[in-house]
Design a protein around this motif. Structure first.
Motif, PDB file in Angstrom:
ATOM      1  N   ARG A 160      52.646  42.834  39.829  1.00  0.00           N
ATOM      2  CA  ARG A 160      52.437  42.780  38.350  1.00  0.00           C
ATOM      3  C   ARG A 160      53.297  43.953  37.523  1.00  0.00           C
ATOM      4  O   ARG A 160      53.720  43.749  36.428  1.00  0.00           O
ATOM      5  N   TYR A 161      53.211  45.066  38.083  1.00  0.00           N
ATOM      6  CA  TYR A 161      54.116  46.123  37.481  1.00  0.00           C
ATOM      7  C   TYR A 161      55.402  45.727  37.570  1.00  0.00           C
ATOM      8  O   TYR A 161      56.322  45.837  36.646  1.00  0.00           O
ATOM      9  N   GLU A 162      55.735  45.118  38.633  1.00  0.00           N
ATOM     10  CA  GLU A 162      57.400  44.648  38.908  1.00  0.00           C
ATOM     11  C   GLU A 162      57.688  43.669  37.768  1.00  0.00           C
ATOM     12  O   GLU A 162      58.612  43.742  36.950  1.00  0.00           O
ATOM     13  N   GLN A 163      56.723  42.733  37.517  1.00  0.00           N
ATOM     14  CA  GLN A 163      56.844  41.478  36.634  1.00  0.00           C
ATOM     15  C   GLN A 163      56.907  42.352  35.300  1.00  0.00           C
ATOM     16  O   GLN A 163      57.643  41.585  34.195  1.00  0.00           O
ATOM     17  N   ILE A 164      55.972  43.185  34.863  1.00  0.00           N
ATOM     18  CA  ILE A 164      56.163  43.661  33.652  1.00  0.00           C
ATOM     19  C   ILE A 164      57.439  44.341  33.415  1.00  0.00           C
ATOM     20  O   ILE A 164      58.060  44.353  32.435  1.00  0.00           O
ATOM     21  N   ASN A 165      57.724  45.372  34.253  1.00  0.00           N
ATOM     22  CA  ASN A 165      59.087  46.157  34.255  1.00  0.00           C
ATOM     23  C   ASN A 165      60.297  45.201  33.791  1.00  0.00           C
ATOM     24  O   ASN A 165      61.118  45.332  32.975  1.00  0.00           O
ATOM     25  N   ASN A 166      60.243  44.092  34.533  1.00  0.00           N
ATOM     26  CA  ASN A 166      61.413  43.058  34.524  1.00  0.00           C
ATOM     27  C   ASN A 166      61.284  42.334  33.039  1.00  0.00           C
ATOM     28  O   ASN A 166      62.319  41.846  32.415  1.00  0.00           O
ATOM     29  N   PHE A 167      59.843  42.274  32.534  1.00  0.00           N
ATOM     30  CA  PHE A 167      59.893  41.306  31.214  1.00  0.00           C
ATOM     31  C   PHE A 167      60.365  42.404  30.298  1.00  0.00           C
ATOM     32  O   PHE A 167      60.983  41.982  29.200  1.00  0.00           O
ATOM     33  N   GLU A 168      59.875  43.700  30.283  1.00  0.00           N
ATOM     34  CA  GLU A 168      60.359  44.554  29.418  1.00  0.00           C
ATOM     35  C   GLU A 168      62.000  44.932  29.431  1.00  0.00           C
ATOM     36  O   GLU A 168      62.451  45.019  28.281  1.00  0.00           O
ATOM     37  N   GLN A 169      62.355  44.821  30.499  1.00  0.00           N
ATOM     38  CA  GLN A 169      63.955  44.936  30.532  1.00  0.00           C
ATOM     39  C   GLN A 169      64.578  43.971  29.833  1.00  0.00           C
ATOM     40  O   GLN A 169      65.601  44.019  29.026  1.00  0.00           O
ATOM     41  N   TYR A 170      64.107  42.574  30.166  1.00  0.00           N
ATOM     42  CA  TYR A 170      64.676  41.438  29.375  1.00  0.00           C
ATOM     43  C   TYR A 170      64.581  41.549  27.880  1.00  0.00           C
ATOM     44  O   TYR A 170      65.718  41.309  27.236  1.00  0.00           O
ATOM     45  N   LEU A 171      63.530  41.982  27.572  1.00  0.00           N
ATOM     46  CA  LEU A 171      63.311  42.327  25.946  1.00  0.00           C
ATOM     47  C   LEU A 171      64.441  43.318  25.657  1.00  0.00           C
ATOM     48  O   LEU A 171      65.158  43.083  24.608  1.00  0.00           O
ATOM     49  N   ALA A 172      64.444  44.432  25.985  1.00  0.00           N
ATOM     50  CA  ALA A 172      65.464  45.346  25.857  1.00  0.00           C
ATOM     51  C   ALA A 172      66.659  44.925  25.585  1.00  0.00           C
ATOM     52  O   ALA A 172      67.782  45.103  24.937  1.00  0.00           O
TER      53      ALA A 172
END
Length: 293
Positions: A160-172
């Motif tokens: 879930r940490y990895e998924q969150i990081n990927n999601f936030e990078q996608y947003l950025a």
């Protein structure tokens, strides 16, 4: 107060492991409460100016995520720091326990629906981070999510940490800047605020017995927050650990962090094309000639 040094001091450095105990809960940078109030008033004005530019430019969105234990001051940040924002360009979403519909989707779904549009500031009062905080402290909550067995195997929190990081990078990478504020309150100050909510009738509505019961899990929450900070403070979406024992300092620090990020985006009013300028000139001439009764 040197805002740059303060912001740097409060950031959980991406890629470096930190211990939550190393971050104070009562730090106030030698400020007095009256002086902090003056600076906050000035900051609210700057924030409104930057929001106006962001809205007019319509290129970036800003997402501010606020996390913290009960009574840490999340609502106060929204009320006092964001008070000067134009409601047309700002949306606040408070995430409570997920509904049955939300439980039928992936854990990011309900937050993804509430993301701010370009030109807007979105504020999440709690967020998908509850899935690695409250759900981690109370893993029985995973049972309500009706997840496949394979999803539950192994280290679900690391995934879930990895998924969150990927999601936030996608947003950025798509123009949504993410700021994350963790309000770091001491156990003693939380107790004092809980007692205040019980003793003052106008604050009774803020308190429930469940709030007090959660204090039994204080060490578990501290570990969960520390792991979250270490795993998800990234260059594209860093965490800031705000001392929360003094509300007036917490609010000022939050304002300075948001203003700093907005200024780094360098929002500006759109430049008009020659054609648009000619149209404005023609409109002015027409208005000047108009006879108003």
């Amino acid at each position: 107060m040197n805002a740059g040094k303060l912001i740097s001091r409060l950031q959980a450095p991406p890629g470096k492991r930190i211990t939550l105990a190393a971050y104070p809960t009562d730090y106030h940078d030698k400020l007095t409460k009256p002086r902090a109030g003056e600076l906050l008033s000035r900051g609210v004005e700057q924030l409104a100016q930057q929001q106006d530019l962001l809205y007019a430019q319509n290129r970036y969105a800003l997402l501010v995520i606020i996390q913290g234990l009960d009574a840490s001051g999340k609502d106060g940040i929204v009320k006092h720091v964001m008070s000067g924002l134009n409601p047309q360009g700002c949306q606040v979403t408070s995430f409570k326990a997920p509904s049955q519909e939300e439980l039928e989707h992936d854990f990011l779904w309900r937050c993804a629906k509430a993301l701010p549009r370009r030109g807007q500031i979105g504020i999440f009062n709690r967020s998908y981070y509850e899935e690695v905080l409250a759900v981690r402290v109370h893993p029985q909550l995973l049972g309500r999510q009706n997840l496949p067995g394979r999803v539950l195997r192994g280290n679900i929190w690391r995934r879930r940490y990895e998924q969150i990081n990927n999601f936030e990078q996608y947003l950025a990478q798509n123009g949504t800047e993410v700021i994350k504020l963790f309000l770091h309150i001491s156990r003693a100050e939380q107790k004092r605020r809980f007692l205040e909510r019980i003793d003052q009738p106008e604050k009774n509505w803020k308190f429930s017995r469940d709030d007090a019961n959660e204090r039994r899990f204080w060490p578990d929450y501290q570990r969960a927050y520390q792991d979250m900070l270490n795993a998800t403070s990234t260059p594209w979406a860093p965490w800031y650990v705000l001392p929360a024992d003094h509300k007036w300092f917490t609010r000022l620090a939050a304002a300075e962090i948001v203003i700093d990020r907005l200024k780094r985006l360098k929002p500006a009013y759109p430049k008009l094309s020659p054609r648009h300028r000619r149209e404005l000139s023609q409109a002015r001439k027409a208005l000047e000639k108009e006879q108003v009764p």
